[in-house]
Design a protein around this motif. Structure first.
Motif, PDB file in Angstrom:
ATOM      1  N   VAL A 197       0.837  -1.199   0.000  1.00  0.00           N
ATOM      2  CA  VAL A 197       0.000   0.000   0.000  1.00  0.00           C
ATOM      3  C   VAL A 197       0.872   1.248   0.000  1.00  0.00           C
ATOM      4  O   VAL A 197       0.625   2.209  -0.740  1.00  0.00           O
ATOM      5  CB  VAL A 197      -0.950   0.001   1.217  1.00  0.00           C
ATOM      6  CG1 VAL A 197      -1.686   1.330   1.310  1.00  0.00           C
ATOM      7  CG2 VAL A 197      -1.947  -1.153   1.126  1.00  0.00           C
ATOM      8  N   ARG A 198       1.921   1.228   0.825  1.00  0.00           N
ATOM      9  CA  ARG A 198       2.821   2.386   0.901  1.00  0.00           C
ATOM     10  C   ARG A 198       3.491   2.638  -0.446  1.00  0.00           C
ATOM     11  O   ARG A 198       3.535   3.779  -0.927  1.00  0.00           O
ATOM     12  CB  ARG A 198       3.887   2.144   1.983  1.00  0.00           C
ATOM     13  CG  ARG A 198       4.955   3.225   2.041  1.00  0.00           C
ATOM     14  CD  ARG A 198       5.951   2.969   3.149  1.00  0.00           C
ATOM     15  NE  ARG A 198       6.696   1.733   2.984  1.00  0.00           N
ATOM     16  CZ  ARG A 198       7.724   1.583   2.154  1.00  0.00           C
ATOM     17  NH1 ARG A 198       8.109   2.594   1.396  1.00  0.00           N
ATOM     18  NH2 ARG A 198       8.368   0.434   2.081  1.00  0.00           N
ATOM     19  N   GLU A 199       4.002   1.586  -1.065  1.00  0.00           N
ATOM     20  CA  GLU A 199       4.688   1.741  -2.343  1.00  0.00           C
ATOM     21  C   GLU A 199       3.728   2.166  -3.445  1.00  0.00           C
ATOM     22  O   GLU A 199       4.116   2.882  -4.368  1.00  0.00           O
ATOM     23  CB  GLU A 199       5.388   0.432  -2.712  1.00  0.00           C
ATOM     24  CG  GLU A 199       6.564   0.099  -1.794  1.00  0.00           C
ATOM     25  CD  GLU A 199       7.196  -1.238  -2.108  1.00  0.00           C
ATOM     26  OE1 GLU A 199       6.596  -2.014  -2.892  1.00  0.00           O
ATOM     27  OE2 GLU A 199       8.283  -1.531  -1.574  1.00  0.00           O
ATOM     28  N   SER A 200       2.463   1.738  -3.348  1.00  0.00           N
ATOM     29  CA  SER A 200       1.489   2.134  -4.369  1.00  0.00           C
ATOM     30  C   SER A 200       1.205   3.630  -4.325  1.00  0.00           C
ATOM     31  O   SER A 200       0.738   4.205  -5.302  1.00  0.00           O
ATOM     32  CB  SER A 200       0.180   1.362  -4.173  1.00  0.00           C
ATOM     33  OG  SER A 200      -0.543   1.844  -3.051  1.00  0.00           O
ATOM     34  N   GLN A 201       1.486   4.253  -3.178  1.00  0.00           N
ATOM     35  CA  GLN A 201       1.278   5.689  -3.047  1.00  0.00           C
ATOM     36  C   GLN A 201       2.573   6.478  -3.210  1.00  0.00           C
ATOM     37  O   GLN A 201       2.582   7.704  -3.065  1.00  0.00           O
ATOM     38  CB  GLN A 201       0.655   5.987  -1.672  1.00  0.00           C
ATOM     39  CG  GLN A 201      -0.698   5.322  -1.464  1.00  0.00           C
ATOM     40  CD  GLN A 201      -1.282   5.584  -0.086  1.00  0.00           C
ATOM     41  OE1 GLN A 201      -0.889   6.518   0.611  1.00  0.00           O
ATOM     42  NE2 GLN A 201      -2.230   4.759   0.330  1.00  0.00           N
ATOM     43  N   GLY A 202       3.663   5.773  -3.498  1.00  0.00           N
ATOM     44  CA  GLY A 202       4.943   6.453  -3.712  1.00  0.00           C
ATOM     45  C   GLY A 202       5.497   7.098  -2.457  1.00  0.00           C
ATOM     46  O   GLY A 202       6.174   8.124  -2.527  1.00  0.00           O
ATOM     47  N   ILE A 203       5.239   6.494  -1.309  1.00  0.00           N
ATOM     48  CA  ILE A 203       5.677   7.054  -0.028  1.00  0.00           C
ATOM     49  C   ILE A 203       6.858   6.256   0.500  1.00  0.00           C
ATOM     50  O   ILE A 203       6.843   5.032   0.495  1.00  0.00           O
ATOM     51  CB  ILE A 203       4.528   7.030   0.998  1.00  0.00           C
ATOM     52  CG1 ILE A 203       3.335   7.834   0.482  1.00  0.00           C
ATOM     53  CG2 ILE A 203       4.993   7.568   2.345  1.00  0.00           C
ATOM     54  CD1 ILE A 203       2.103   7.724   1.361  1.00  0.00           C
ATOM     55  N   ILE A 205       9.548   5.271   3.678  1.00  0.00           N
ATOM     56  CA  ILE A 205       9.472   5.098   5.133  1.00  0.00           C
ATOM     57  C   ILE A 205       9.957   6.347   5.854  1.00  0.00           C
ATOM     58  O   ILE A 205       9.399   6.743   6.881  1.00  0.00           O
ATOM     59  CB  ILE A 205      10.286   3.865   5.569  1.00  0.00           C
ATOM     60  CG1 ILE A 205       9.506   2.578   5.230  1.00  0.00           C
ATOM     61  CG2 ILE A 205      10.599   3.903   7.057  1.00  0.00           C
ATOM     62  CD1 ILE A 205      10.206   1.308   5.645  1.00  0.00           C
ATOM     63  N   ALA A 206      10.986   6.990   5.321  1.00  0.00           N
ATOM     64  CA  ALA A 206      11.522   8.191   5.972  1.00  0.00           C
ATOM     65  C   ALA A 206      10.464   9.290   6.069  1.00  0.00           C
ATOM     66  O   ALA A 206      10.405  10.028   7.061  1.00  0.00           O
ATOM     67  CB  ALA A 206      12.736   8.700   5.210  1.00  0.00           C
ATOM     68  N   GLU A 207       9.620   9.405   5.051  1.00  0.00           N
ATOM     69  CA  GLU A 207       8.562  10.421   5.068  1.00  0.00           C
ATOM     70  C   GLU A 207       7.546  10.138   6.159  1.00  0.00           C
ATOM     71  O   GLU A 207       7.129  11.040   6.902  1.00  0.00           O
ATOM     72  CB  GLU A 207       7.871  10.448   3.706  1.00  0.00           C
ATOM     73  CG  GLU A 207       6.704  11.430   3.621  1.00  0.00           C
ATOM     74  CD  GLU A 207       5.980  11.354   2.296  1.00  0.00           C
ATOM     75  OE1 GLU A 207       4.802  11.784   2.240  1.00  0.00           O
ATOM     76  OE2 GLU A 207       6.582  10.874   1.313  1.00  0.00           O
ATOM     77  N   ILE A 208       7.138   8.871   6.289  1.00  0.00           N
ATOM     78  CA  ILE A 208       6.179   8.504   7.338  1.00  0.00           C
ATOM     79  C   ILE A 208       6.791   8.742   8.712  1.00  0.00           C
ATOM     80  O   ILE A 208       6.133   9.244   9.630  1.00  0.00           O
ATOM     81  CB  ILE A 208       5.759   7.030   7.186  1.00  0.00           C
ATOM     82  CG1 ILE A 208       5.117   6.798   5.819  1.00  0.00           C
ATOM     83  CG2 ILE A 208       4.780   6.632   8.286  1.00  0.00           C
ATOM     84  CD1 ILE A 208       4.749   5.348   5.559  1.00  0.00           C
ATOM     85  N   SER A 209       8.059   8.392   8.853  1.00  0.00           N
ATOM     86  CA  SER A 209       8.735   8.562  10.140  1.00  0.00           C
ATOM     87  C   SER A 209       8.781  10.026  10.557  1.00  0.00           C
ATOM     88  O   SER A 209       8.533  10.365  11.715  1.00  0.00           O
ATOM     89  CB  SER A 209      10.149   7.988  10.063  1.00  0.00           C
ATOM     90  OG  SER A 209      10.847   8.191  11.265  1.00  0.00           O
ATOM     91  N   SER A 210       9.075  10.915   9.600  1.00  0.00           N
ATOM     92  CA  SER A 210       9.177  12.332   9.937  1.00  0.00           C
ATOM     93  C   SER A 210       7.821  12.925  10.314  1.00  0.00           C
ATOM     94  O   SER A 210       7.757  13.856  11.120  1.00  0.00           O
ATOM     95  CB  SER A 210       9.778  13.104   8.760  1.00  0.00           C
ATOM     96  OG  SER A 210       8.907  13.073   7.634  1.00  0.00           O
ATOM     97  N   ARG A 211       6.751  12.401   9.744  1.00  0.00           N
ATOM     98  CA  ARG A 211       5.419  12.942  10.025  1.00  0.00           C
ATOM     99  C   ARG A 211       4.795  12.328  11.277  1.00  0.00           C
ATOM    100  O   ARG A 211       4.114  13.012  12.028  1.00  0.00           O
ATOM    101  CB  ARG A 211       4.497  12.707   8.829  1.00  0.00           C
ATOM    102  CG  ARG A 211       4.952  13.405   7.546  1.00  0.00           C
ATOM    103  CD  ARG A 211       4.848  14.917   7.664  1.00  0.00           C
ATOM    104  NE  ARG A 211       5.232  15.578   6.413  1.00  0.00           N
ATOM    105  CZ  ARG A 211       4.394  15.805   5.420  1.00  0.00           C
ATOM    106  NH1 ARG A 211       3.132  15.430   5.511  1.00  0.00           N
ATOM    107  NH2 ARG A 211       4.804  16.419   4.319  1.00  0.00           N
ATOM    108  N   THR A 212       4.994  11.030  11.477  1.00  0.00           N
ATOM    109  CA  THR A 212       4.335  10.344  12.602  1.00  0.00           C
ATOM    110  C   THR A 212       5.228  10.238  13.835  1.00  0.00           C
ATOM    111  O   THR A 212       4.749   9.892  14.903  1.00  0.00           O
ATOM    112  CB  THR A 212       3.915   8.932  12.187  1.00  0.00           C
ATOM    113  OG1 THR A 212       5.088   8.157  11.873  1.00  0.00           O
ATOM    114  CG2 THR A 212       2.987   8.970  10.983  1.00  0.00           C
ATOM    115  N   LYS A 213       6.532  10.506  13.653  1.00  0.00           N
ATOM    116  CA  LYS A 213       7.515  10.394  14.738  1.00  0.00           C
ATOM    117  C   LYS A 213       7.739   8.946  15.167  1.00  0.00           C
ATOM    118  O   LYS A 213       8.279   8.691  16.257  1.00  0.00           O
ATOM    119  CB  LYS A 213       7.112  11.241  15.966  1.00  0.00           C
ATOM    120  CG  LYS A 213       6.825  12.702  15.645  1.00  0.00           C
ATOM    121  CD  LYS A 213       7.954  13.347  14.883  1.00  0.00           C
ATOM    122  CE  LYS A 213       7.659  14.802  14.520  1.00  0.00           C
ATOM    123  NZ  LYS A 213       8.710  15.404  13.682  1.00  0.00           N
TER     124      LYS A 213
END
Length: 268
Positions: A197-203, A205-213
């Motif tokens: 799902v993450r790859e299908s949205q072009g996201i 892991i570093a981006e999620i980490s920076s936003r969600t902490k």
């Protein structure tokens, strides 16, 4: 390499992926077995699978033939300090330091990246621009004065130029088509499915980490289902919920099915 070619030659490359350093590759060679057979869940194997998936997505896409990507003009005039370091104007001091270290390694004397690309004079000039950008952006007073002189509009954003990536776009379309068939009200969300799902949205892991902490280690462990690397289940519940929200999934369904699978695996 893509950044160097874009900056100095105006050539845009479509990156298909990369293969991480992984000792399982060496072990597979010693055993004389294909990596995807010997260690199908290893980092390098997943990297190769993703490259292959992007190639398949490109070759099977039914888009009309397009003209080659436009060639950007090479940068003749010295770029601004942010472009030199490859960052945006909102970057903090730590990001400036990391970018400086990365650029200094790329433009190091005798470095492989710039071999045959720049002569000694051009390489020295590039190194000087990197040093000047680092010193200016880490000094609050000099940085403010520089911003006012270079970017008179106070709120004008300074983002890196977006580069079209057909392989990534084709891969995302293929994954989204597959997920439309796979995800439903009774879907059990596994780590590999969350990664898909993450790859299908072009996201990344570093981006999620920076936003969600949530640390990148824990996010990777969720996707790998490496439960021994995760904290107590009360924390995992929060991680999964935040991840589901970020990926625009049903948090309740993702949390319920993922934690049930986690408990079952730990018991067995």
């Amino acid at each position: 390499m893509s950044g160097l070619l874009r900056r100095h030659y105006g050539v845009v490359l479509d990156e298909l992926g990369w293969v991480e350093q992984d000792d399982t590759v060496w072990l597979a060679v010693r055993r004389r077995r294909p990596l995807l057979v010997d260690s199908p869940t290893s980092k390098a194997a997943r990297n190769l699978e993703r490259i292959a998936r992007r190639i398949v997505a490109l070759t099977t896409s039914k888009q009309e033939p397009k003209e080659p990507p436009p060639q950007l003009p090479p940068v003749i005039i010295a770029p601004d300090h942010y472009t030199v370091l490859g960052i945006g104007r909102s970057s903090n001091d730590e990001e400036v330091r990391r970018a400086f270290k990365r650029q200094r390694e790329i433009y190091a004397t005798g470095g492989l990246a710039t071999s045959s690309l720049l002569d000694e004079t051009e390489l020295g000039a590039a190194q000087g621009r990197i040093e000047e950008a680092h010193d200016t952006l880490l000094d609050p007073v000099r940085r403010r004065a520089y911003d006012l002189s270079m970017f008179p509009e106070p709120d004008a954003p300074m983002e890196l130029r977006a580069i079209a990536r057909p392989a990534l776009a084709a891969e995302q379309l293929m994954l989204q088509s597959e997920l439309a068939r796979e995800i439903g009200p009774d879907t059990e969300f596994t780590g590999p499915l969350l990664r898909k799902v993450r790859e299908s949205q072009g996201i990344e892991i570093a981006e999620i980490s920076s936003r969600t902490k949530i640390s990148k280690v824990h996010l990777s462990a969720l996707e790998e289902e490496a439960y021994h690397q995760l904290p107590a289940i009360v924390y995992v519940r929060g991680f999964v919920t935040e991840l589901a929200k970020y990926l625009r999934l049903d948090p309740a369904q993702v949390q319920r099915t993922y934690l049930r699978r986690m408990r079952d695996k730990q018991v067995s």
